[in-house]
Design a protein around this motif. Structure first.
Motif, PDB file in Angstrom:
ATOM      1  N   PRO A  22      70.538 -63.790 -11.559  1.00  0.00           N
ATOM      2  CA  PRO A  22      69.931 -62.685 -12.313  1.00  0.00           C
ATOM      3  C   PRO A  22      70.310 -62.778 -13.794  1.00  0.00           C
ATOM      4  CG  PRO A  22      71.842 -61.917 -11.086  1.00  0.00           C
ATOM      5  CD  PRO A  22      71.620 -63.347 -10.690  1.00  0.00           C
ATOM      6  N   ALA A  23      69.507 -62.178 -14.610  1.00  0.00           N
ATOM      7  CA  ALA A  23      69.777 -62.158 -16.051  1.00  0.00           C
ATOM      8  C   ALA A  23      71.087 -61.409 -16.305  1.00  0.00           C
ATOM      9  CB  ALA A  23      68.630 -61.500 -16.789  1.00  0.00           C
ATOM     10  N   PRO A  24      71.987 -61.987 -17.077  1.00  0.00           N
ATOM     11  CA  PRO A  24      73.296 -61.361 -17.313  1.00  0.00           C
ATOM     12  C   PRO A  24      73.261 -60.327 -18.441  1.00  0.00           C
ATOM     13  CG  PRO A  24      73.244 -63.511 -18.338  1.00  0.00           C
ATOM     14  CD  PRO A  24      71.932 -63.346 -17.617  1.00  0.00           C
ATOM     15  N   THR A  25      72.406 -59.343 -18.312  1.00  0.00           N
ATOM     16  CA  THR A  25      72.244 -58.362 -19.385  1.00  0.00           C
ATOM     17  C   THR A  25      73.526 -57.551 -19.618  1.00  0.00           C
ATOM     18  OG1 THR A  25      71.270 -56.850 -17.775  1.00  0.00           O
ATOM     19  CG2 THR A  25      69.750 -58.138 -19.117  1.00  0.00           C
ATOM     20  N   GLU A  26      74.230 -57.215 -18.557  1.00  0.00           N
ATOM     21  CA  GLU A  26      75.465 -56.439 -18.711  1.00  0.00           C
ATOM     22  C   GLU A  26      76.536 -57.269 -19.423  1.00  0.00           C
ATOM     23  OE1 GLU A  26      78.039 -53.174 -18.529  1.00  0.00           O
ATOM     24  OE2 GLU A  26      75.879 -53.353 -18.359  1.00  0.00           O
ATOM     25  N   GLN A  27      76.635 -58.549 -19.068  1.00  0.00           N
ATOM     26  CA  GLN A  27      77.614 -59.415 -19.724  1.00  0.00           C
ATOM     27  C   GLN A  27      77.261 -59.595 -21.198  1.00  0.00           C
ATOM     28  OE1 GLN A  27      80.607 -60.792 -18.571  1.00  0.00           O
ATOM     29  NE2 GLN A  27      80.771 -61.100 -20.772  1.00  0.00           N
ATOM     30  N   MET A  28      76.000 -59.714 -21.496  1.00  0.00           N
ATOM     31  CA  MET A  28      75.572 -59.844 -22.894  1.00  0.00           C
ATOM     32  C   MET A  28      75.962 -58.586 -23.679  1.00  0.00           C
ATOM     33  SD  MET A  28      74.165 -62.874 -23.121  1.00  0.00           S
ATOM     34  CE  MET A  28      73.022 -62.972 -24.477  1.00  0.00           C
ATOM     35  N   ARG A  29      75.787 -57.429 -23.061  1.00  0.00           N
ATOM     36  CA  ARG A  29      76.152 -56.168 -23.715  1.00  0.00           C
ATOM     37  C   ARG A  29      77.658 -56.113 -23.955  1.00  0.00           C
ATOM     38  NH1 ARG A  29      78.220 -51.540 -22.637  1.00  0.00           N
ATOM     39  NH2 ARG A  29      78.469 -51.895 -20.409  1.00  0.00           N
ATOM     40  N   LEU A  30      78.440 -56.500 -22.948  1.00  0.00           N
ATOM     41  CA  LEU A  30      79.895 -56.498 -23.093  1.00  0.00           C
ATOM     42  C   LEU A  30      80.348 -57.450 -24.200  1.00  0.00           C
ATOM     43  CD1 LEU A  30      81.013 -56.481 -19.346  1.00  0.00           C
ATOM     44  CD2 LEU A  30      81.247 -54.614 -21.007  1.00  0.00           C
ATOM     45  N   ALA A  76      78.297 -66.361 -22.477  1.00  0.00           N
ATOM     46  CA  ALA A  76      78.592 -64.983 -22.884  1.00  0.00           C
ATOM     47  C   ALA A  76      80.013 -64.594 -22.477  1.00  0.00           C
ATOM     48  CB  ALA A  76      77.575 -64.016 -22.293  1.00  0.00           C
ATOM     49  N   GLU A  77      80.439 -65.005 -21.291  1.00  0.00           N
ATOM     50  CA  GLU A  77      81.810 -64.713 -20.861  1.00  0.00           C
ATOM     51  C   GLU A  77      82.811 -65.403 -21.780  1.00  0.00           C
ATOM     52  OE1 GLU A  77      81.817 -66.017 -16.804  1.00  0.00           O
ATOM     53  OE2 GLU A  77      80.931 -64.150 -16.056  1.00  0.00           O
ATOM     54  N   GLN A  78      82.545 -66.657 -22.119  1.00  0.00           N
ATOM     55  CA  GLN A  78      83.430 -67.384 -23.026  1.00  0.00           C
ATOM     56  C   GLN A  78      83.457 -66.720 -24.403  1.00  0.00           C
ATOM     57  OE1 GLN A  78      81.791 -71.327 -22.971  1.00  0.00           O
ATOM     58  NE2 GLN A  78      82.659 -71.815 -20.962  1.00  0.00           N
ATOM     59  N   ALA A  79      82.293 -66.300 -24.866  1.00  0.00           N
ATOM     60  CA  ALA A  79      82.209 -65.634 -26.165  1.00  0.00           C
ATOM     61  C   ALA A  79      82.987 -64.324 -26.160  1.00  0.00           C
ATOM     62  CB  ALA A  79      80.748 -65.386 -26.537  1.00  0.00           C
ATOM     63  N   GLU A  80      82.904 -63.584 -25.065  1.00  0.00           N
ATOM     64  CA  GLU A  80      83.648 -62.324 -24.968  1.00  0.00           C
ATOM     65  C   GLU A  80      85.152 -62.579 -25.054  1.00  0.00           C
ATOM     66  OE1 GLU A  80      84.535 -58.576 -21.954  1.00  0.00           O
ATOM     67  OE2 GLU A  80      83.258 -60.213 -21.261  1.00  0.00           O
ATOM     68  N   LEU A  81      85.626 -63.575 -24.336  1.00  0.00           N
ATOM     69  CA  LEU A  81      87.055 -63.887 -24.368  1.00  0.00           C
ATOM     70  C   LEU A  81      87.497 -64.351 -25.752  1.00  0.00           C
ATOM     71  CD1 LEU A  81      87.428 -65.664 -20.914  1.00  0.00           C
ATOM     72  CD2 LEU A  81      88.143 -63.344 -21.526  1.00  0.00           C
ATOM     73  N   ASP A  82      86.677 -65.163 -26.408  1.00  0.00           N
ATOM     74  CA  ASP A  82      87.004 -65.608 -27.767  1.00  0.00           C
ATOM     75  C   ASP A  82      87.046 -64.419 -28.733  1.00  0.00           C
ATOM     76  OD1 ASP A  82      87.221 -68.249 -26.991  1.00  0.00           O
ATOM     77  OD2 ASP A  82      85.199 -68.795 -27.640  1.00  0.00           O
ATOM     78  N   ALA A  83      86.100 -63.494 -28.578  1.00  0.00           N
ATOM     79  CA  ALA A  83      86.074 -62.315 -29.447  1.00  0.00           C
ATOM     80  C   ALA A  83      87.313 -61.452 -29.221  1.00  0.00           C
ATOM     81  CB  ALA A  83      84.807 -61.502 -29.206  1.00  0.00           C
TER      82      ALA A  83
END
Length: 117
Positions: A22-30, A76-83
């Motif tokens: 499924p599209a990871p819209t929630e992860q993109m938002r996070l 997106a998960e990697q980007a969240e952790l980097d942020a």
């Protein structure tokens, strides 16, 4: 030997199920929130982790456009952790600055007290 075709059919069904991520819209938002939070505490492009996070988020958005949802989720998960790491680095740096300022004030007070009879 009808068991082998049954296993082959089940394997194909399992692979087909994995292909329909499924599209990871929630992860993109996070991830967007994590990037915004890092910037809110003072992270700039000079911090390598923020720059990496923004690059990974851009790739995640491109993956979303291409409907490569699995790759989009991972980026997106990697980007969240980097942020979040960029945010932690900024906050740690600010804390160290405050600690150094307080330490210099304590040293100055000790010196003043030592000079009094």
């Amino acid at each position: 030997m009808r068991i082998q075709p049954l296993f082959a059919a089940l394997a194909l069904l399992a692979l087909a199920g994995c292909a329909n991520d499924p599209a990871p819209t929630e992860q993109m938002r996070l991830t967007e929130q994590a990037l915004a939070q890092a910037k809110a505490v003072g992270a700039t492009d000079e911090i390598a982790e923020l720059k990496m996070a923004e690059g990974k988020m851009a790739r995640a958005q491109a993956n979303m456009s291409n409907e490569a949802y699995r790759d989009a989720r991972m980026r997106a998960e990697q980007a969240e952790l980097d942020a979040r790491l960029a945010e932690a680095r900024v906050l740690t740096s600010k804390s160290n600055e405050q600690l150094n300022l307080l330490q210099s004030r304590v040293n100055r007070l000790r010196k003043q007290l030592g000079e009094q009879p």
